[in-house]
Enzyme design. Structure first.
Site: not given
Length: 334
Positions: A16, A141, A170, A197, A200, A221, A279
């Protein structure tokens, strides 16, 4: 440079966050979504990074127009299908495409479970038509809170036979990992892998939490690990993977420059770090750019780049036999 005789993987690639600008224009017109511009050239600055953003949240806002045009489940299916073709065009042999069904469903109040089914359908059709391997990672998210994440997780688990892992992405600062311990117990009970995630926007403690409390075997990350020597040792000893995204970290201002990115030091420390896009459409890059331009600018030698490519295969959520098959196929290229 990419070693052509080895499989090329992209393990951290948001489906996405990789919606073609042309597709945004076409779907916007189809569903009557008022876009900020109506040509490819004029829309690009709204959906692609032109210069580094001041924060992760500012970077993520660039993704919003892509999901704003997902007016029905067929649109979600189309975007998933095109993502597989984009991976083929980027010379990728194996991609793990991750997506947040709640985020994709939100603008047009689509059924979240329906979004998951549509993405599964689109990726399976793409794999059939384009001949590369791909798996799906479902994202919770955290930006939308714990209740929305449970709704998202229920939808993801409804298709658990077509999904290899669950991620938490998120707002890392506003929604810390300790709010999602029960969510990830459900993930592990369902037999799915965990990648999170972390490190980060927040510090090393976020990574410790992802590993110890959520069961992560890979971290997305993870740049802040460099500030914690014990964590660096732990990552190396326990073979916890780091999904590095060089250009993304520069564009979100997570690092000041590629020269100061910790990927080189991760590899020197024996940490299983690999090179990924994040992304690509939003960043305006593809995986070959990360290998051929960003990695050398981050100080990696050719041998370190090759090691990172090998690490990507080792860290892939694939069986040993699937990895061997990818190796054999790549070896034929010489």
């Amino acid at each position: 440079m990419i070693t052509s005789s080895l499989p090329l993987t992209d393990l951290h690639r948001h489906l996405d966050g990789n919606i073609r600008t042309q597709t945004i224009l076409e779907l916007g017109q189809k569903f009557g979504v008022k876009l900020p511009a109506n040509t490819l050239q004029t829309l690009t600055p709204y959906v692609q990074i032109v210069e580094a953003e001041p924060s992760l949240v500012a970077f993520l806002s660039k993704l919003d127009w892509g999901v704003a045009v997902l007016g029905d489940l067929d649109a979600c299916r189309r975007v998933a299908y095109e993502n597989v073709e984009d991976a083929l065009n980027a010379r990728i042999d194996y991609a793990e495409l991750r997506f947040s069904p709640y985020y994709m469903a939100m603008k047009h109040s689509l059924p979240v479970t329906g979004v998951v089914e549509a993405v599964v359908d689109g990726v399976r059709a793409g794999v059939r038509d384009f001949g590369i391997q791909a798996n799906l990672i479902g994202i919770m998210s955290r930006t939308f809170g714990t209740d929305a994440c449970q709704q998202e997780l229920d939808a993801i688990l409804s298709q658990k036979n077509h999904i290899v892992a669950v991620d938490l992405a998120g707002d890392e600062l506003g929604q810390p990992g300790d709010r999602f311990i029960q969510h990830f117990k459900q993930v592990r009970d369902a037999g799915l892998h965990v990648t999170v995630h972390a490190g980060e926007a927040a510090g090393p403690e976020s990574m410790w939490q992802a590993i110890r409390d959520l069961g992560a075997t890979r971290i997305g990350h993870g740049v802040k690990a460099i500030h914690d020597p014990k964590l660096m040792d732990y990552l190396a000893q326990h073979r916890i993977g780091i999904e590095s995204c060089l250009t993304s970290n520069l564009q979100t201002s997570t690092v000041d420059s590629l020269a100061t990115h910790p990927l080189k030091r991760f590899l020197e420390h024996g940490i299983l770090a690999c090179i990924n896009t994040d992304d690509p459409a939003v960043e305006g890059i593809e995986l070959p750019y990360e290998y051929e331009v960003a990695a050398p600018q981050a100080g990696l030698s050719q041998e370190q780049i090759r090691q990172a490519q090998l690490n990507g295969l080792e860290l892939a959520f694939l069986s040993d036999s699937e990895k061997k098959a990818l190796l054999a196929k790549a070896a034929l290229r010489g």
